[in-house]
Design an enzyme around this catalytic site. Structure first.
Site, PDB file in Angstrom:
ATOM      1  N   LYS B  26       9.445 -15.476  -2.380  1.00  0.00           N
ATOM      2  CA  LYS B  26       8.213 -15.652  -1.620  1.00  0.00           C
ATOM      3  C   LYS B  26       7.032 -15.420  -2.555  1.00  0.00           C
ATOM      4  CE  LYS B  26       9.898 -14.366   2.906  1.00  0.00           C
ATOM      5  NZ  LYS B  26       9.927 -13.312   3.929  1.00  0.00           N
ATOM      6  N   ASP B 126     -13.151  -4.256  -5.468  1.00  0.00           N
ATOM      7  CA  ASP B 126     -13.282  -4.524  -4.020  1.00  0.00           C
ATOM      8  C   ASP B 126     -12.263  -3.664  -3.264  1.00  0.00           C
ATOM      9  OD1 ASP B 126     -14.194  -5.641  -1.689  1.00  0.00           O
ATOM     10  OD2 ASP B 126     -13.121  -7.542  -1.914  1.00  0.00           O
TER      11      ASP B 126
END
Lengths: 331, 226
Positions: B26, B126
């Site tokens: 994935k 961030d």
């Protein structure tokens, strides 16, 4: 509602401006005197002396040209900040004197809010994300919960200041000279592109552009590289703020709103997000008295008058410290 | 790259993030989209530089034992990074549901990870609770290094802590104090007291400059002249 008329006085930096606006949104006069230094940037004391010299002529002219008699006014508004102390004091002094002499309410206007409100008035935008760029200010703001909030801003010098100082040091003078020369630019040189979230930094860019020039790069190429980099940074931070706030209007105000290239970029960006772009017309882009008068009208209607004793100037007054209660009422 | 089942999970202002499977793995792709408003040379340069930079930071962070996605492939022609998917929940979404004693443990785990990153000179840029993922075993991972930097400036590192605190303040007021206390305790054990104090002084300064903060307003009010 009875129509009200307010006289507004602007004096934050190089411009001493007088304007008269009515609550119907008419601008009856907009008279501005701009101090132009013979060389270099604005010297606060010299600018203040210039303002004092032209002040009484300005007061006379604003009444003569608008046809409004002093007694007909409903309030006197002045820019209380942010700006250069000596300059602000000239406008504040005139405003206080008139308010006392005429017995009218004194209205303290935030200069940045005034840039936004005159833009909304003449462009008819309702709830825009605002890019306010000028020689002394660079910020991105939008209205939320009773005031204009700052979503992004410069971390050091103003974008306009970066371009002005470059132009002056390169010997071609301040804006729009660097942008005009950029049109003959052919080669793009990478320069420091510093965007942090919705904030941007311009001082390293200025130094790098000046270095590039002293290393012998062609002036027009440096102008091209510098203006493209500055405008791209502004447009990118504006894009982030637009995506973040999910608003559908973008408004450009302040002196740099006159830049054709910046406008082009912002339009291309807004198109990606289905937002409309509104650019303040040139006569209201730079500092002017009309914007203070119109914001004064809004503040008078919102009951924001202050006593003379509390009218000290606020050189570091941020727009997010200024309540904008008229927005609640749909004004 | 041949991949199946590309599913866009986020369209950000800068990049499109999608999920896909490649040989049974994935993966997450982060594709920095071209911006038509920039000059093509500048646009290519910015996207390429940011892509390489992000991959480099992820790699460095991994070397320093910081849990984050592993870079699988970079497609420079498209400014696209493929990285392993971190399966779990955003801390923002699960912090409210956790018992208080677990909050302290998580915070301390995060404190250790951020300290390791900071003493190696990496600022996340961030660091909010939306960029911290918790997996099923309760392990935390940092994601989205799009605004990160290699830095020795106290300011950049302090911004991380400031942003973390601000995101807790706005979303998880009830656990903020406990979280920050445990976070800083562990951070200080790993990074050292002196280093931590230096950073925290800067955090305070940033708060003073901050945008909606009362303390700062008072400060400014006192400095008006005339």
């Amino acid at each position: 509602m009875r129509e009200v008329k307010v006289l507004g006085i602007e004096s934050t930096a190089h411009t001493l401006g007088f304007g008269i606006a009515t609550s119907r949104g008419e601008i009856l006069a907009n008279i501005n005197y701009t101090y132009r230094p013979r060389e270099g940037g604005i010297h606060p004391r010299e600018a203040a002396q210039h303002h004092s010299r032209v002040a009484s002529e300005g007061v006379e002219r604003v009444f003569r040209e608008s046809g409004v008699r002093p007694g007909e006014l409903d309030g006197i508004a002045f820019s209380i900040g942010p700006g250069m102390g000596p300059c602000l004091r000239v406008g504040a002094t005139i405003a206080r004197a008139l308010a006392i002499r005429l017995g009218k309410p004194l209205l303290p206007v935030n200069h940045g809010v005034a840039h936004i409100e005159i833009g909304r008035l003449v462009l008819g935008c309702r709830d825009p994300v605002v890019l306010y760029v000028a020689g002394g200010n660079t910020l991105i703001a939008a209205y939320r919960d009773g005031r204009y909030r700052i979503f992004g801003e410069t971390l050091d010098i103003a974008a306009g200041n970066c371009l002005d100082v470059f132009g002056i040091r390169a010997g071609i003078g301040p804006m729009p000279a660097p942008e005009v020369r950029a049109r003959e630019g052919e080669r793009f040189h990478p320069l420091p592109y510093k965007v942090k979230g919705m904030d941007a930094s311009f001082s390293g860019l200025l130094t790098a552009a000046l270095n590039l020039l002293s290393e012998g790069a062609r002036l027009e190429d440096v102008c091209l590289s510098l203006t493209e980099t500055v405008y791209s940074m502004l447009t990118e931070t504006l894009e982030r703020a637009l995506a973040f706030t999910e608003k559908s209007e973008v408004m450009l105000v302040g002196g740099l709103a006159r830049s054709r290239r910046l406008r082009e970029m912002v339009e291309a960006m807004a198109e990606l997000h289905g937002a409309t772009v509104h650019v303040v017309p040139s006569e209201y882009a730079g500092d002017n008295g009309a914007m203070i008068a119109w914001t004064g009208v809004l503040q008078l209607l919102a009951g924001q008058e202050i006593p003379v004793e509390e009218s000290r100037i606020r050189p570091r007054y941020r727009i997010d410290e200024a309540p904008a209660p008229w927005r609640e009422r749909g004004l | 790259m041949t991949a199946e089942g590309r599913e866009v999970i986020r369209i950000g202002a800068e990049a499109i993030v999608s999920r896909l499977t490649w040989n049974g793995f994935k993966l997450i792709s982060k594709y920095r989209v071209p911006k038509p408003y920039r000059m093509p040379e500048l646009d290519r340069w910015i996207r390429d530089r940011r892509t390489l930079h992000e991959a480099k930071v992820l790699h460095e962070a991994k070397k320093r034992d910081v849990r984050c996605p592993a870079v699988v492939l970079i497609d420079r022609s498209r400014s696209e990074i493929y990285m392993t998917e971190i399966e779990g929940k955003e801390l923002k979404k699960c912090l409210g549901e956790l018992p208080v004693r677990k909050v302290g443990k998580l915070a301390s785990q995060l404190g250790e990870m951020v300290a390791k990153m900071h003493i190696s000179g990496i600022a996340h840029g961030d660091l909010t609770t939306s960029n911290i993922i918790m997996d099923q075993e309760g392990r935390l991972y940092l994601v989205d290094f799009g605004l990160s930097s290699f830095t020795d400036e106290v300011e950049d590192l302090a911004v991380d802590i400031h942003l973390l605190d601000r995101s807790l303040e706005s979303m998880h007021t009830e656990v903020r104090e406990e979280f920050m206390r445990s976070f800083l305790k562990r951070y200080s054990e790993v990074a050292g007291r002196e280093f931590t104090m230096k950073i925290m002084r800067k955090v305070k300064e940033i708060r003073m400059r901050g945008r909606y903060v009362e303390e700062r307003r008072r400060e400014v009010r006192n400095s008006y002249n005339q």
